[in-house]
Enzyme design. Sequence first.
Site, PDB file in Angstrom:
ATOM      1  N   PHE A   2       0.843  -1.190   0.000  1.00  0.00           N
ATOM      2  CA  PHE A   2       0.000   0.000   0.000  1.00  0.00           C
ATOM      3  C   PHE A   2       0.886   1.251   0.000  1.00  0.00           C
ATOM      4  O   PHE A   2       2.102   1.159   0.148  1.00  0.00           O
ATOM      5  CB  PHE A   2      -0.923   0.000   1.218  1.00  0.00           C
ATOM      6  CG  PHE A   2      -1.776  -1.237   1.325  1.00  0.00           C
ATOM      7  CD1 PHE A   2      -3.020  -1.295   0.728  1.00  0.00           C
ATOM      8  CD2 PHE A   2      -1.316  -2.357   2.011  1.00  0.00           C
ATOM      9  CE1 PHE A   2      -3.800  -2.444   0.810  1.00  0.00           C
ATOM     10  CE2 PHE A   2      -2.088  -3.507   2.103  1.00  0.00           C
ATOM     11  CZ  PHE A   2      -3.331  -3.556   1.496  1.00  0.00           C
ATOM     12  N   SER A  47      -6.828  -7.618  -1.559  1.00  0.00           N
ATOM     13  CA  SER A  47      -6.422  -7.033  -0.285  1.00  0.00           C
ATOM     14  C   SER A  47      -6.918  -5.600  -0.187  1.00  0.00           C
ATOM     15  O   SER A  47      -6.775  -4.818  -1.128  1.00  0.00           O
ATOM     16  CB  SER A  47      -4.897  -7.050  -0.147  1.00  0.00           C
ATOM     17  OG  SER A  47      -4.413  -8.371  -0.091  1.00  0.00           O
ATOM     18  N   CYS A  54      -3.662  -5.049   6.424  1.00  0.00           N
ATOM     19  CA  CYS A  54      -3.961  -5.727   5.164  1.00  0.00           C
ATOM     20  C   CYS A  54      -4.890  -6.902   5.426  1.00  0.00           C
ATOM     21  O   CYS A  54      -4.544  -7.849   6.135  1.00  0.00           O
ATOM     22  CB  CYS A  54      -2.653  -6.217   4.532  1.00  0.00           C
ATOM     23  SG  CYS A  54      -2.891  -7.124   2.985  1.00  0.00           S
ATOM     24  N   THR A  56      -8.193  -9.576   3.678  1.00  0.00           N
ATOM     25  CA  THR A  56      -8.647 -10.199   2.437  1.00  0.00           C
ATOM     26  C   THR A  56     -10.161 -10.109   2.293  1.00  0.00           C
ATOM     27  O   THR A  56     -10.899 -10.483   3.219  1.00  0.00           O
ATOM     28  CB  THR A  56      -8.220 -11.677   2.407  1.00  0.00           C
ATOM     29  OG1 THR A  56      -6.797 -11.755   2.506  1.00  0.00           O
ATOM     30  CG2 THR A  56      -8.676 -12.350   1.114  1.00  0.00           C
ATOM     31  N   ALA A  70      -8.185 -12.674  11.976  1.00  0.00           N
ATOM     32  CA  ALA A  70      -7.687 -13.766  12.816  1.00  0.00           C
ATOM     33  C   ALA A  70      -7.329 -13.261  14.213  1.00  0.00           C
ATOM     34  O   ALA A  70      -7.102 -12.064  14.421  1.00  0.00           O
ATOM     35  CB  ALA A  70      -6.462 -14.402  12.160  1.00  0.00           C
ATOM     36  N   HIS A 108       1.182  -4.613   7.473  1.00  0.00           N
ATOM     37  CA  HIS A 108       1.518  -5.532   8.566  1.00  0.00           C
ATOM     38  C   HIS A 108       1.804  -4.688   9.808  1.00  0.00           C
ATOM     39  O   HIS A 108       2.906  -4.172   9.976  1.00  0.00           O
ATOM     40  CB  HIS A 108       2.742  -6.381   8.208  1.00  0.00           C
ATOM     41  CG  HIS A 108       2.537  -7.208   6.982  1.00  0.00           C
ATOM     42  ND1 HIS A 108       3.584  -7.747   6.264  1.00  0.00           N
ATOM     43  CD2 HIS A 108       1.408  -7.573   6.322  1.00  0.00           C
ATOM     44  CE1 HIS A 108       3.104  -8.422   5.227  1.00  0.00           C
ATOM     45  NE2 HIS A 108       1.788  -8.322   5.237  1.00  0.00           N
ATOM     46  N   THR A 158       4.598  11.927   8.368  1.00  0.00           N
ATOM     47  CA  THR A 158       5.999  12.241   8.648  1.00  0.00           C
ATOM     48  C   THR A 158       6.179  12.483  10.139  1.00  0.00           C
ATOM     49  O   THR A 158       5.429  13.264  10.741  1.00  0.00           O
ATOM     50  CB  THR A 158       6.447  13.494   7.878  1.00  0.00           C
ATOM     51  OG1 THR A 158       6.270  13.272   6.480  1.00  0.00           O
ATOM     52  CG2 THR A 158       7.909  13.801   8.149  1.00  0.00           C
TER      53      THR A 158
END
Length: 237
Positions: A2, A47, A54, A56, A70, A108, A158
């Site tokens: 991404f 995704s 991220c 699905t 999960a 992630h 930033t």
Amino acid sequence: MFTGIVEVVGKVVKLEQLDTSVSGGNGVSLTISGAESILPDCHIGDSISINGTCLTVTEFDSNNFKVGIAPETLRRTNLGLLTTGSKVNLERAMASGFRFGGHFVQGHVDTTAKIVSIEPEGNSLWFRFRVAQPEDEEPLMQYIINKGFIAIDGTSLTVNKVDYESSEFSIMLISHSQDNTIMTTLKVGDKVNIEVDMLGKYVGNIVHNSLNHKESNGLSRLDELVDSAIQKHLKNN
């Protein structure tokens, strides 16, 4: 992959517990509405980043999509705190052939951070965060540097100030980001998802392994450097 450029803000319209025989634990599914602008080219298995995570796509129609989460993702992120009506940042996986506006974001999440303060300055807002350090992992603050990249709930921002002693950092949010992300719906004490710059993690891992790898003499490169410095000091004195 991404960019950290939020495409649209969606809303949680349904939460369901997943079958433990399928999820392996107390997972949940989320149904998100208000996503019509990012669904015309959607496919099952695609995704989509939800608050920088991220996930699905398992079902979708013209306005809504559904994802499964999960147990490990619930432990690592703030997604377990979402309720019906919660607003979320959404971004599709990066497509080739387009300008790259943010930075490399994997989706992630490394950890969460708590909002310590929110202070206005002109038409911008200062946000200060305290980072939660996951147990038995390398310190994450070492990858957060002044003027470096960071993804907060999936928004590429930033870093403007860093305090390593307190594990805190600050960002300044411009008016455009205030209007197009969920940041202004948050308050002091809320948790956000944090993904540090992955390039910094790769470099840190390479340096760490290089310095700590044991040679045939039982010494690591770091041991040899320290020993060399000691011998040089003794020789000069």
